[in-house]
Design a protein around this motif. Structure first.
Motif, PDB file in Angstrom:
ATOM      1  N   ASP A 106      -3.288  78.883  -0.702  1.00 38.86           N
ATOM      2  CA  ASP A 106      -3.230  78.361  -2.066  1.00 38.86           C
ATOM      3  C   ASP A 106      -4.646  78.024  -2.538  1.00 38.86           C
ATOM      4  O   ASP A 106      -4.884  76.988  -3.123  1.00 38.86           O
ATOM      5  CB  ASP A 106      -2.327  77.125  -2.123  1.00 38.86           C
ATOM      6  CG  ASP A 106      -1.986  76.731  -3.546  1.00 38.86           C
ATOM      7  OD1 ASP A 106      -2.054  77.604  -4.433  1.00 38.86           O
ATOM      8  OD2 ASP A 106      -1.670  75.556  -3.758  1.00 38.86           O
ATOM      9  N   ASP A 107      -5.577  78.915  -2.240  1.00 37.46           N
ATOM     10  CA  ASP A 107      -6.983  78.712  -2.560  1.00 37.46           C
ATOM     11  C   ASP A 107      -7.369  79.659  -3.694  1.00 37.46           C
ATOM     12  O   ASP A 107      -7.310  80.878  -3.525  1.00 37.46           O
ATOM     13  CB  ASP A 107      -7.838  78.988  -1.323  1.00 37.46           C
ATOM     14  CG  ASP A 107      -9.324  78.810  -1.551  1.00 37.46           C
ATOM     15  OD1 ASP A 107      -9.719  78.401  -2.665  1.00 37.46           O
ATOM     16  OD2 ASP A 107     -10.087  79.074  -0.610  1.00 37.46           O
ATOM     17  N   PRO A 108      -7.741  79.144  -4.858  1.00 34.52           N
ATOM     18  CA  PRO A 108      -8.093  80.030  -5.964  1.00 34.52           C
ATOM     19  C   PRO A 108      -9.315  80.898  -5.671  1.00 34.52           C
ATOM     20  O   PRO A 108      -9.513  81.923  -6.315  1.00 34.52           O
ATOM     21  CB  PRO A 108      -8.362  79.077  -7.127  1.00 34.52           C
ATOM     22  CG  PRO A 108      -8.669  77.775  -6.494  1.00 34.52           C
ATOM     23  CD  PRO A 108      -7.898  77.740  -5.205  1.00 34.52           C
ATOM     24  N   TYR A 109     -10.119  80.501  -4.709  1.00 35.28           N
ATOM     25  CA  TYR A 109     -11.313  81.271  -4.363  1.00 35.28           C
ATOM     26  C   TYR A 109     -11.045  82.331  -3.293  1.00 35.28           C
ATOM     27  O   TYR A 109     -11.920  83.123  -2.980  1.00 35.28           O
ATOM     28  CB  TYR A 109     -12.416  80.339  -3.848  1.00 35.28           C
ATOM     29  CG  TYR A 109     -12.891  79.350  -4.877  1.00 35.28           C
ATOM     30  CD1 TYR A 109     -13.705  79.737  -5.928  1.00 35.28           C
ATOM     31  CD2 TYR A 109     -12.519  78.013  -4.802  1.00 35.28           C
ATOM     32  CE1 TYR A 109     -14.139  78.829  -6.874  1.00 35.28           C
ATOM     33  CE2 TYR A 109     -12.944  77.094  -5.744  1.00 35.28           C
ATOM     34  CZ  TYR A 109     -13.752  77.513  -6.779  1.00 35.28           C
ATOM     35  OH  TYR A 109     -14.177  76.609  -7.713  1.00 35.28           O
ATOM     36  N   ALA A 110      -9.859  82.343  -2.709  1.00 32.64           N
ATOM     37  CA  ALA A 110      -9.574  83.217  -1.564  1.00 32.64           C
ATOM     38  C   ALA A 110      -9.843  84.685  -1.872  1.00 32.64           C
ATOM     39  O   ALA A 110     -10.440  85.390  -1.057  1.00 32.64           O
ATOM     40  CB  ALA A 110      -8.142  83.017  -1.100  1.00 32.64           C
ATOM     41  N   GLU A 111      -9.418  85.159  -3.028  1.00 27.78           N
ATOM     42  CA  GLU A 111      -9.611  86.570  -3.363  1.00 27.78           C
ATOM     43  C   GLU A 111     -11.086  86.894  -3.570  1.00 27.78           C
ATOM     44  O   GLU A 111     -11.564  87.949  -3.152  1.00 27.78           O
ATOM     45  CB  GLU A 111      -8.790  86.925  -4.594  1.00 27.78           C
ATOM     46  CG  GLU A 111      -7.304  86.824  -4.333  1.00 27.78           C
ATOM     47  CD  GLU A 111      -6.481  86.817  -5.598  1.00 27.78           C
ATOM     48  OE1 GLU A 111      -6.987  87.204  -6.670  1.00 27.78           O
ATOM     49  OE2 GLU A 111      -5.311  86.410  -5.509  1.00 27.78           O
ATOM     50  N   ALA A 112     -11.826  85.994  -4.205  1.00 26.32           N
ATOM     51  CA  ALA A 112     -13.264  86.221  -4.401  1.00 26.32           C
ATOM     52  C   ALA A 112     -13.988  86.227  -3.062  1.00 26.32           C
ATOM     53  O   ALA A 112     -14.848  87.080  -2.819  1.00 26.32           O
ATOM     54  CB  ALA A 112     -13.850  85.153  -5.316  1.00 26.32           C
ATOM     55  N   ILE A 113     -13.647  85.288  -2.205  1.00 30.08           N
ATOM     56  CA  ILE A 113     -14.272  85.225  -0.878  1.00 30.08           C
ATOM     57  C   ILE A 113     -13.947  86.484  -0.092  1.00 30.08           C
ATOM     58  O   ILE A 113     -14.811  87.053   0.578  1.00 30.08           O
ATOM     59  CB  ILE A 113     -13.827  83.952  -0.132  1.00 30.08           C
ATOM     60  CG1 ILE A 113     -14.395  82.714  -0.824  1.00 30.08           C
ATOM     61  CG2 ILE A 113     -14.260  83.996   1.332  1.00 30.08           C
ATOM     62  CD1 ILE A 113     -13.814  81.404  -0.331  1.00 30.08           C
ATOM     63  N   GLU A 114     -12.702  86.947  -0.182  1.00 31.98           N
ATOM     64  CA  GLU A 114     -12.287  88.166   0.502  1.00 31.98           C
ATOM     65  C   GLU A 114     -13.143  89.354   0.068  1.00 31.98           C
ATOM     66  O   GLU A 114     -13.605  90.139   0.888  1.00 31.98           O
ATOM     67  CB  GLU A 114     -10.808  88.438   0.205  1.00 31.98           C
ATOM     68  CG  GLU A 114     -10.288  89.714   0.781  1.00 31.98           C
ATOM     69  CD  GLU A 114     -10.108  89.666   2.282  1.00 31.98           C
ATOM     70  OE1 GLU A 114     -10.034  90.741   2.896  1.00 31.98           O
ATOM     71  OE2 GLU A 114     -10.061  88.560   2.850  1.00 31.98           O
ATOM     72  N   GLY A 115     -13.371  89.475  -1.226  1.00 33.16           N
ATOM     73  CA  GLY A 115     -14.188  90.576  -1.727  1.00 33.16           C
ATOM     74  C   GLY A 115     -15.633  90.489  -1.279  1.00 33.16           C
ATOM     75  O   GLY A 115     -16.260  91.497  -0.958  1.00 33.16           O
ATOM     76  N   LEU A 116     -16.177  89.283  -1.234  1.00 35.81           N
ATOM     77  CA  LEU A 116     -17.568  89.112  -0.810  1.00 35.81           C
ATOM     78  C   LEU A 116     -17.726  89.347   0.687  1.00 35.81           C
ATOM     79  O   LEU A 116     -18.708  89.950   1.121  1.00 35.81           O
ATOM     80  CB  LEU A 116     -18.064  87.715  -1.197  1.00 35.81           C
ATOM     81  CG  LEU A 116     -18.123  87.452  -2.709  1.00 35.81           C
ATOM     82  CD1 LEU A 116     -18.368  85.981  -2.997  1.00 35.81           C
ATOM     83  CD2 LEU A 116     -19.165  88.327  -3.378  1.00 35.81           C
ATOM     84  N   THR A 117     -16.768  88.901   1.484  1.00 34.57           N
ATOM     85  CA  THR A 117     -16.862  89.145   2.927  1.00 34.57           C
ATOM     86  C   THR A 117     -16.624  90.614   3.247  1.00 34.57           C
ATOM     87  O   THR A 117     -17.163  91.126   4.220  1.00 34.57           O
ATOM     88  CB  THR A 117     -15.884  88.255   3.723  1.00 34.57           C
ATOM     89  OG1 THR A 117     -14.563  88.463   3.249  1.00 34.57           O
ATOM     90  CG2 THR A 117     -16.251  86.793   3.620  1.00 34.57           C
ATOM     91  N   ALA A 118     -15.839  91.300   2.406  1.00 36.94           N
ATOM     92  CA  ALA A 118     -15.639  92.735   2.602  1.00 36.94           C
ATOM     93  C   ALA A 118     -16.953  93.495   2.426  1.00 36.94           C
ATOM     94  O   ALA A 118     -17.137  94.568   2.991  1.00 36.94           O
ATOM     95  CB  ALA A 118     -14.588  93.263   1.640  1.00 36.94           C
ATOM     96  N   ALA A 119     -17.865  92.924   1.648  1.00 37.40           N
ATOM     97  CA  ALA A 119     -19.188  93.538   1.462  1.00 37.40           C
ATOM     98  C   ALA A 119     -20.109  93.249   2.644  1.00 37.40           C
ATOM     99  O   ALA A 119     -21.243  93.716   2.669  1.00 37.40           O
ATOM    100  CB  ALA A 119     -19.816  93.034   0.168  1.00 37.40           C
TER     101      ALA A 119
END
Length: 180
Positions: A106-119
């Motif tokens: 339930d973290d609003p930043y989870a998707e953004a963090i996922e995209g940045l770590t994917a990089a």
């Protein structure tokens, strides 16, 4: 179910209007299939990127996130098949599990963090300062990308520092299209 070529597959299409009347085992299986399919769809894509595949993945993710969050690992065991051909696309269990966990957060930043770590970057937040580290030459595009993606979730903006070896950059950013 019939889809026109211009339509995408939506969670409503998978679940159907009679989803509430379906037996629990059918719903559990459908949730597991959705998790595996989403894992295949998001390979080489991010939920916050701007590329064609990224946008499609983000749309599908937002439509199917609730189903994926309900997915039970045991229901997907028979869907985990080994690749029979070189370079075959399969959904490894670790990625399915990671996606289920991401959907449950339930973290609003989870998707953004996922995209940045994917990089290939590490992302952490301490006392309101987001820190992005990795092996990149120029920190300016990295801090800009991180600030824009993280800033989507805060009306009052974010402060981000990107750091690699002895180079770093700071950025304060607020979404210009978001009303306060």
């Amino acid at each position: 179910m019939h889809l026109e070529p211009s339509q995408g597959l939506r969670s409503e299409d998978l679940a159907g209007e009679a989803d509430h009347d379906a037996p629990p085992e059918t719903r559990r299986r459908l949730d597991a299939v959705a998790a595996v399919m989403m894992t295949l769809l998001v390979q080489d894509a991010t939920f916050t990127g701007g590329g064609e595949h990224d946008v499609l993945a983000a749309r599908a993710w937002h439509g199917g996130k609730a189903m994926i969050a309900r997915a039970e690992p045991a229901e997907a065991e028979d869907l985990m098949i080994p690749p029979e051909r070189a370079l075959a696309r399969v959904a490894p269990w670790s990625e399915v599990d990671r996606l289920i966990t991401l959907a449950q957060e339930d973290d609003p930043y989870a998707e953004a963090i996922e995209g940045l770590t994917a990089a290939g970057w590490s992302v952490a937040c301490e006392d309101g300062l987001w820190e992005v580290t990795g092996s990149f030459g120029n920190p300016l595009p990295v801090v800009a990308k991180a600030a824009e993606r993280l800033g989507r979730h805060r009306a009052d903006g974010v402060l981000v520092r990107a750091r690699s070896k002895n180079r770093w950059a700071f950025m304060a950013w607020a979404d210009p299209y978001r009303s306060c």
